[in-house]
Design an enzyme around this catalytic site. Structure first.
Site, PDB file in Angstrom:
ATOM      1  N   HIS A   1     -30.118 -35.438 -43.197  1.00 41.75           N
ATOM      2  CA  HIS A   1     -30.569 -36.589 -43.224  1.00 41.75           C
ATOM      3  C   HIS A   1     -29.531 -37.591 -42.189  1.00 41.75           C
ATOM      4  O   HIS A   1     -28.381 -37.068 -41.814  1.00 41.75           O
ATOM      5  CB  HIS A   1     -30.450 -37.285 -44.752  1.00 41.75           C
TER       6      HIS A   1
ATOM      7  N   ASP B   1     -25.342 -36.365 -43.513  1.00 44.37           N
ATOM      8  CA  ASP B   1     -24.831 -35.059 -44.037  1.00 44.37           C
ATOM      9  C   ASP B   1     -25.391 -33.745 -43.155  1.00 44.37           C
ATOM     10  O   ASP B   1     -25.309 -32.628 -44.035  1.00 44.37           O
ATOM     11  CB  ASP B   1     -25.395 -35.079 -45.724  1.00 44.37           C
TER      12      ASP B   1
ATOM     13  N   SER C   1     -37.492 -36.042 -48.756  1.00 43.28           N
ATOM     14  CA  SER C   1     -36.105 -36.775 -48.684  1.00 43.28           C
ATOM     15  C   SER C   1     -35.837 -37.493 -47.591  1.00 43.28           C
ATOM     16  O   SER C   1     -34.942 -38.466 -47.790  1.00 43.28           O
ATOM     17  CB  SER C   1     -34.956 -35.391 -48.835  1.00 43.28           C
TER      18      SER C   1
END
Length: 349
Positions: A324, A321, A46
């Site tokens: 990330h 967040d 991610s």
């Protein structure tokens, strides 16, 4: 850095807004154009997924990055990127691991990610892609391509730590993770790749997610940057193991350019220089999009959930967040990495 190379080659060709132009101007490095990459391929998780997860049914169903305020500073809509805007890179699936879910299960680690598309699965995708687009002349057509194998391999350890595995238990699977990555690099060389970057992992002890999970009043657990020393020392151990494996692989492939991507030191440089780069000194380890606690992170109420706010100016935060990074942080990381890796790419500069 690898991610920046992709940003410069792809995003500059599309219509972008003022905010994106500001970031790209920061990244632009005239020397980079001398590398003349015509294609860049990336495998990972991610940290670099630009939208594959939201196109995979299993992943999409559990994916929090598909909801606002993700993407709020990039075209003003959600793109599947786990940030407020742009990332370091391009070609993968969020939550991905280097090794398979089956190996994790054998080591009593549940795959709690949003996808089963491990590194080997991504390689199968690429093999199918090349079979239909360039076979049998792939080596010739890929001569001016850059490949990035990672950052990947961190989620195995993240999942383990979340399931209360000890650092010593996690150390035991480091050889398997690294060998899976090295095997994948060999397979990519077999496709015809000649320039490959293999990034290490970030210092997870500095990230709000882990700082919250392992919160302690023991001041000796932290370094001068208020990062958890044991977790960062584990990442250093992993990165060194990976670097040694890359060095050994270089001996087997003397005509291939293999580069270690130093994500760890890139992040530490960013953290140490954050205030002079415009980040808020009081928010260096707080999530921009989050709610509650010392680090503005709550594992039960995440960014993207209803009523979870984003900060007024994400550019002042490193963490987006709690897991990330923000677009601004990624842009500075990319700049450091380009400067570090460009001399090693054997381009005509």
């Amino acid at each position: 850095m690898a991610a920046t190379i992709i940003l410069l080659l792809t995003l500059l060709t599309v219509k972008i807004g003022d905010a994106e132009q500001q970031v790209l101007l920061k990244l632009k490095n005239p020397r980079l154009m001398n590398c003349r990459f015509d294609k860049i391929y990336q495998f990972g998780d991610s940290i670099s997924d630009t939208g594959n997860c939201i196109r995979e049914s299993l992943c999409k169903a559990q994916f929090w990055c598909k909801r606002p305020p993700y993407g709020m500073d990039f075209y003003k809509h959600v793109t599947g990127r786990c940030s407020n805007g742009m990332l370091i890179i391009d070609f993968i699936v969020a939550g991905s691991t280097a090794i398979s879910a089956e190996f994790l299960a054998e080591n009593n680690i549940d795959n709690i990610g949003a996808t089963n598309s491990s590194l080997s699965v991504q390689l199968d995708w690429m093999s199918s892609h090349f079979h239909t687009t360039c076979s049998p002349n792939c080596p010739e057509k890929l001569n001016n391509s850059l490949f990035l194998v990672g950052e990947i391999g961190g989620n195995e350890f993240n999942f383990g730590f979340l399931q209360d595995k000890t650092i010593e238990e996690s150390r035991k699977i480091v050889p398997e993770v690294v060998q899976t990555i090295i095997h994948s690099v060999k397979r990519i060389i077999g496709f015809g790749a000649t320039r490959i970057i293999v990034p290490g992992n970030f210092p997870i002890g500095c990230i709000p997610f882990f700082l919250t999970k392992f919160m302690t009043n023991n001041s000796t657990a932290f370094d001068k940057h208020h990062c958890l020393k044991d977790l960062n020392n584990f990442v250093i151990f992993y990165n060194r193991y990976l670097q040694q494996a890359i060095d050994e692989l270089k001996n087997d492939y003397p005509n291939i350019t293999l580069i270690y991507g130093d994500y760890y030191n890139a992040f530490m440089w960013l953290l140490e220089n954050a205030v002079s780069l415009g980040f808020d000194n009081n928010s260096l380890q707080k999530a921009c999009c989050g709610i509650g606690g010392e680090y503005n992170y709550n594992g039960h109420i995440s960014c993207g959930d209803p009523m979870v706010p984003a900060c007024v100016d994400p550019n002042t935060h490193i963490s987006w967040d709690g897991i990330h990074f923000t677009q601004n942080a990624y842009s500075w990381l990319a700049r450091w990495l380009i400067d570090d890796m460009l001399p090693k790419l054997n381009c005509q500069v």
